[in-house]
Write an enzyme that holds these catalytic residues in place. Sequence first.
Site, PDB file in Angstrom:
ATOM      1  N   SER A 102     -17.664 -20.609  21.349  1.00 27.14           N
ATOM      2  CA  SER A 102     -16.335 -20.355  20.779  1.00 27.14           C
ATOM      3  C   SER A 102     -15.275 -20.471  21.871  1.00 27.14           C
ATOM      4  O   SER A 102     -15.133 -21.527  22.477  1.00 27.14           O
ATOM      5  CB  SER A 102     -16.337 -18.982  20.090  1.00 27.14           C
ATOM      6  N   MET A 103     -14.511 -19.419  22.155  1.00 28.40           N
ATOM      7  CA  MET A 103     -13.557 -19.477  23.255  1.00 28.40           C
ATOM      8  C   MET A 103     -14.250 -19.906  24.539  1.00 28.40           C
ATOM      9  O   MET A 103     -13.711 -20.677  25.346  1.00 28.40           O
ATOM     10  CB  MET A 103     -12.882 -18.123  23.463  1.00 28.40           C
TER      11      MET A 103
END
Length: 255
Positions: A102-103
């Site tokens: 994700s991030m």
Amino acid sequence: MKRTAPLRSGRSSWATWFPTARSRPFARLRLLCFPHAGGSAAVYHQWHLALSPAIEVRSVQYPGRADRMSEPLISDAARMVGLVTEAMGPLLDRPVALFGHSMGAVLAYETARALHDLGTPPVHLFVSGRRAPQIPPREEPVARADDETFMRSLRALGGTDADVLDDPEIRDLTFPYVRNDFELIESYVHRDGPPLGCPVTVLAGDEDAQVTPEDAGRWREVTTEEVTVRFLPGDHFYLVPRQAEVLAEIDRALD
């Protein structure tokens, strides 16, 4: 994201940035893992148990959480990548591969770009639960939304984090750095530059609304090397129940 030379942290050592559950001084390479927004190095704590002994697993511990709770938060991706890249120096005595979810996928990608610029590119980049970085955001920003809206966004992602945040005391403790991380990724802007020169493996859950097959395929635009795309059953946090399959994919790619 504008790429700059590594920034001087003047504060934290490489061991603070890259803790490990088990040091493997004779490993042939290191796998450096970047957590998701709101995550800590602990999410990768057990990975070394299933991976080859030839791989030393180290997680990135972002400031402002866990044992770095007293340190200032960083909400700018370029600054985070600069500090991570600088701290990584002593770990580059052998080949490194990068994994991010994700991030963390965006930070791993930008770190790979920074290492490429320094002449020490990673041998492999693994990106999980994230569309290609050049695709503009589709979701409304929520980092500064009211608590109810923010919680609704967290629950929509799946996983266990949102359930834990139902506890008001835990929410008061963790919301500052969770919101900080959302601000970091929501403010991220991809900048054109030379493509990577390393293979890329793209992993995602087949029920993750944030990553379509087209989104995943566009990672092919950021490297000159082979890109492998694989969808596994699950939502945004598919890699928790499917950890064995994720680690098997990593082992195969790094063998």
